[in-house]
Design a protein around this motif. Structure first.
Motif, PDB file in Angstrom:
ATOM      1  N   PHE A 159      89.081  24.935 -32.416  1.00 22.95           N
ATOM      2  CA  PHE A 159      90.433  24.532 -33.086  1.00 22.95           C
ATOM      3  C   PHE A 159      91.462  25.243 -32.412  1.00 22.95           C
ATOM      4  CE2 PHE A 159      87.446  24.596 -36.464  1.00 22.95           C
ATOM      5  CZ  PHE A 159      87.505  23.132 -36.925  1.00 22.95           C
ATOM      6  N   ARG A 178      90.053  16.817 -25.563  1.00 26.23           N
ATOM      7  CA  ARG A 178      90.506  17.325 -26.808  1.00 26.23           C
ATOM      8  C   ARG A 178      91.153  16.204 -27.784  1.00 26.23           C
ATOM      9  NH1 ARG A 178      92.606  22.294 -27.905  1.00 26.23           N
ATOM     10  NH2 ARG A 178      92.211  22.964 -25.918  1.00 26.23           N
ATOM     11  N   SER A 210      93.847  14.946 -30.774  1.00 23.87           N
ATOM     12  CA  SER A 210      95.360  15.448 -30.988  1.00 23.87           C
ATOM     13  C   SER A 210      95.533  15.821 -32.398  1.00 23.87           C
ATOM     14  CB  SER A 210      96.218  14.192 -30.952  1.00 23.87           C
ATOM     15  OG  SER A 210      95.678  13.247 -31.888  1.00 23.87           O
ATOM     16  N   MET A 211      96.581  16.189 -33.077  1.00 22.58           N
ATOM     17  CA  MET A 211      96.528  16.782 -34.327  1.00 22.58           C
ATOM     18  C   MET A 211      96.266  15.660 -35.299  1.00 22.58           C
ATOM     19  SD  MET A 211      99.651  19.458 -34.331  1.00 22.58           S
ATOM     20  CE  MET A 211     100.046  19.173 -36.154  1.00 22.58           C
ATOM     21  N   TRP A 212      96.878  14.678 -35.212  1.00 20.69           N
ATOM     22  CA  TRP A 212      96.629  13.746 -36.104  1.00 20.69           C
ATOM     23  C   TRP A 212      95.091  13.102 -36.051  1.00 20.69           C
ATOM     24  CZ3 TRP A 212      95.091   8.960 -34.446  1.00 20.69           C
ATOM     25  CH2 TRP A 212      95.693   8.386 -32.794  1.00 20.69           C
ATOM     26  N   GLU A 213      94.570  12.978 -35.077  1.00 18.76           N
ATOM     27  CA  GLU A 213      93.032  12.443 -34.666  1.00 18.76           C
ATOM     28  C   GLU A 213      92.344  13.600 -35.484  1.00 18.76           C
ATOM     29  OE1 GLU A 213      93.154  10.098 -30.641  1.00 18.76           O
ATOM     30  OE2 GLU A 213      92.930  12.299 -30.585  1.00 18.76           O
ATOM     31  N   SER A 214      92.730  14.614 -35.299  1.00 19.79           N
ATOM     32  CA  SER A 214      91.811  15.889 -35.858  1.00 19.79           C
ATOM     33  C   SER A 214      92.141  16.001 -37.251  1.00 19.79           C
ATOM     34  CB  SER A 214      92.348  17.358 -35.156  1.00 19.79           C
ATOM     35  OG  SER A 214      92.065  17.338 -33.932  1.00 19.79           O
ATOM     36  N   VAL A 215      93.318  15.676 -37.960  1.00 21.46           N
ATOM     37  CA  VAL A 215      93.246  15.420 -39.631  1.00 21.46           C
ATOM     38  C   VAL A 215      92.279  14.358 -39.791  1.00 21.46           C
ATOM     39  CG1 VAL A 215      94.809  14.828 -41.060  1.00 21.46           C
ATOM     40  CG2 VAL A 215      95.545  16.838 -39.455  1.00 21.46           C
ATOM     41  N   SER A 267      95.914  25.801 -31.695  1.00 20.79           N
ATOM     42  CA  SER A 267      96.863  26.684 -32.573  1.00 20.79           C
ATOM     43  C   SER A 267      97.243  25.992 -33.696  1.00 20.79           C
ATOM     44  CB  SER A 267      97.954  26.856 -31.798  1.00 20.79           C
ATOM     45  OG  SER A 267      97.569  27.751 -30.605  1.00 20.79           O
ATOM     46  N   TYR A 268      97.341  24.500 -33.876  1.00 23.06           N
ATOM     47  CA  TYR A 268      97.783  23.656 -34.770  1.00 23.06           C
ATOM     48  C   TYR A 268      96.459  22.839 -35.304  1.00 23.06           C
ATOM     49  CZ  TYR A 268     102.167  25.348 -32.916  1.00 23.06           C
ATOM     50  OH  TYR A 268     103.225  25.946 -32.655  1.00 23.06           O
ATOM     51  N   GLY A 269      95.417  23.011 -35.147  1.00 27.57           N
ATOM     52  CA  GLY A 269      94.028  22.514 -35.869  1.00 27.57           C
ATOM     53  C   GLY A 269      93.370  21.580 -34.954  1.00 27.57           C
ATOM     54  N   SER A 270      94.228  21.229 -33.521  1.00 27.79           N
ATOM     55  CA  SER A 270      93.356  20.297 -32.804  1.00 27.79           C
ATOM     56  C   SER A 270      91.984  20.608 -32.392  1.00 27.79           C
ATOM     57  CB  SER A 270      94.366  20.094 -31.614  1.00 27.79           C
ATOM     58  OG  SER A 270      94.229  21.213 -30.826  1.00 27.79           O
TER      59      SER A 270
END
Length: 455
Positions: free
Chosen positions: A303, A277, A279-284, A305-308
Motif C-alpha cells: 500500500f 499501481r 490509483s486511489m479510487w481504483e484501490s478503494v 501512503s494514501y492506500g493505493s
C-alpha cells in the motif's frame, strides 16, 4: 483446429508447423479484415495479438491480418511473420506517401505532457486504414466494408467474427465506452471556447477506448471522419495554448466522433494489464468489491501512503474477450523494469495449467489469479521471443526521454545565464534577507533551562 487444440492442451503454438489449410465451413461468409499499425521492429506484441485472435476465432480461415509499418521494415516483417506465425494470412502494407503526409500533420508539444513516442506516424495510421490497405502503385483499392483495428499490445480471447458481422446502425465505427475517463481529462475546454466550439462538447462525456475499434468503411468516408481528425490536428498546431494534453491521437479522434459510435460491451476492453499501481479510487473500488486484508496479502499487495495498491490487480480478465496491456509493465519489457507483474483473474474461457496460480476468497467466491505476463506468454514460445525481438530499439524510448530532459535542462541553464544583472542581484538580496531572518530567529529563541541531574 490444430492450433486451437494445442492451445487448449497448454502446448505452445508458436513453432509448430502450419495447420493444414481446409475448405471454409461457410464460403459465403465475408473475410474478417484485422489491422495493426506499428513502426516498432519488435514484432513480439503483434505476433501475440495475431495468434491469440486466430486461436480464439470460431472460423480462423475468415481472418486476414494487415500489418502497417515502415517501407524499410516491410520485407523483413513479412519474413519474420512467415517463419514464426505460420499458417495464417498476414499481409504487410506500407506507404511512404501517407507516412510523409501524416508527419507533416503531427505536432508534439512538451507542455502537453504527452509522451513523445505517441507522436509516431503509426499512432495516427489507424485513421487511414482504407488508404494504407490499398495498393496505390498498382491502382488497387481496398474494397471491404469492415475493418477491425487492434493495438499491438492487445490479446484476443473472443471471436472477432462477432464484431465483423454486427450491424453498426449507421455509425462510422464501434468502440467500448470508458467512463473512468472523461473528455475534460484530455481536452482544454477553455481553448475549445476560444476556437468557437463553446457548448458543442460535454466535458463530462465518457471517452471511447481506442485499443480496439471497428470501422464501417463507407460510413467513415461518407461522414469524413479522417478529414475531421485532420481539422482538429491543424487547430492543435495553430492554437497558442494546448488544446489537449496527456494524449496525441486519442483527443482528435474523440472530437471528430463526438459520441457518434456504436457502444461495444465492456468485455471487449479489459485494460490496464500493463500498469504496476492502482490509483486511489481504483484501490478503494477493489477493496469495496470484497478484497479483504487476507486476499490482498495473499497476492503480495503493498500500500502507498494514501492506500493505493501495488501491483495492479485486474479482475475483468475473468470474462474478457480483449485484454489490453496498456502501461509501462508490458510483458515483453517488464523484466528490465524489475517490478512485480500485475495479477489477472484467470480467464474462464481459457483452460491452461498455470505455473503459480494464487487463489483468494472474495466474499463467498474463490478467484484464481495468475500473472498477466504469463497469460500473454502462452501465445509465444521462447524461440519466437528471441527471434522477433529488436535489440536496437530496446532503449529507444528511454534514450528519447533522456534526450528531451537534456534539452530541457540546457534551456533552463541558458535562461539562468541570460538573466539581467539586476534580476540576479534581486534574487541574491532576497536569499540573503531570508538567511538573515533565519539567523535572527535562532538568536532570539529562548534557551531551554538545563535539566537538573537526579539526586
Amino acid at each position: 483446429l490444430h492450433v486451437i487444440s494445442l492451445c487448449l492442451q497448454g502446448e505452445p503454438v508458436a513453432d509448430t508447423r502450419a495447420p493444414p489449410r481446409r475448405l471454409r465451413a461457410d464460403t459465403s461468409a465475408p473475410l474478417i479484415h484485422v489491422a495493426l499499425c506499428s513502426d516498432d521492429k519488435d514484432l513480439r506484441p503483434a505476433a501475440v495479438a495475431i495468434r491469440s485472435a486466430a486461436v480464439s476465432a470460431a472460423d480462423p480461415d475468415r481472418l486476414v491480418f494487415h500489418f502497417v509499418t515502415t517501407p524499410d521494415f516491410a520485407d523483413q516483417a513479412r519474413l519474420l511473420f512467415a517463419d514464426h506465425v505460420p499458417g495464417l494470412r498476414i499481409e504487410v502494407h506500407h506507404s511512404a506517401t501517407l507516412d510523409a503526409h501524416l508527419a507533416d500533420m503531427i505536432s508534439w508539444r512538451r507542455s502537453s505532457k504527452s509522451r513523445r513516442v505517441l507522436s509516431s506516424v503509426f499512432n495516427f495510421a489507424p485513421f487511414y486504414l482504407a488508404e494504407y490497405l490499398s495498393d496505390a502503385a498498382a491502382g488497387k483499392r481496398f474494397k471491404a466494408d469492415r475493418i477491425i483495428y487492434l493495438d499491438t499490445d492487445t490479446l484476443i480471447l473472443g471471436d472477432l467474427g462477432e464484431l465483423s458481422d454486427m450491424d453498426l446502425r449507421g455509425h462510422p465505427c464501434a468502440a467500448v465506452q470508458y467512463c473512468l475517463q472523461r473528455f475534460e481529462d484530455y481536452i482544454s475546454f477553455e481553448v475549445l471556447e476560444t476556437l468557437g466550439f463553446g457548448g458543442v462538447y460535454d466535458p463530462k462525456s465518457c471517452i471511447a477506448n481506442r485499443g480496439l475499434f471497428v470501422i464501417d468503411v463507407p460510413i467513415w468516408k461518407q461522414k469524413n471522419i479522417t478529414g475531421k481528425i485532420e481539422g482538429w490536428m491543424q487547430r492543435y498546431r495553430q492554437a497558442e495554448k494546448d488544446l489537449w494534453f496527456g494524449g496525441m491521437s486519442q483527443p482528435p479522434w474523440l472530437l471528430a466522433m463526438n459520441g457518434d459510435y456504436l457502444e461495444l460491451g465492456d468485455e471487449w476492453n479489459c485494460n490496464s494489464l500493463g500498469r504496476d499501481r492502482m490509483s486511489m479510487w481504483e484501490s478503494v473500488a477493489l477493496r469495496k468489491s470484497g478484497f479483504d486484508h487476507k486476499a490482498l496479502r495473499d497476492l503480495g499487495a503493498k500500500f502507498g501512503s494514501y492506500g493505493s495498491i501495488q501491483p495492479y490487480i485486474v479482475t475483468c480478465s475473468a470474462n474478457a474477450k480483449m485484454l489490453h496491456y496498456n502501461g509501462e509493465m508490458k510483458p515483453w519489457v517488464a523484466d528490465r523494469l524489475k517490478r512485480q507483474s500485475p495479477f489477472c483473474a484467470k480467464p474462464r474461457s481459457f483452460p491452461h495449467e498455470w505455473s503459480q496460480p494464487i487463489t483468494v476468497r472474495v466474499f463467498c467466491d474463490t478467484v484464481t489469479f495468475i500473472t498477466c505476463s504469463e497469460l500473454w506468454g502462452t501465445f509465444i514460445t521462447p524461440r519466437a521471443i528471441e527471434a522477433l525481438r529488436d535489440l536496437e530499439s530496446e532503449w529507444a524510448e528511454e534514450e528519447l526521454r533522456w534526450a528531451d530532459q537534456k534539452i530541457e535542462d540546457r534551456q533552463k541553464a541558458d535562461k539562468e545565464r541570460h538573466k539581467k544583472p539586476d534580476e540576479r542581484e534581486g534574487e541574491w538580496e532576497s536569499a540573503e534577507k531570508a538567511k538573515a531572518e533565519s539567523d535572527n530567529s535562532k538568536k532570539t529563541k529562548p534557551k531551554s533551562k538545563p535539566k537538573k541531574a537526579p539526586k
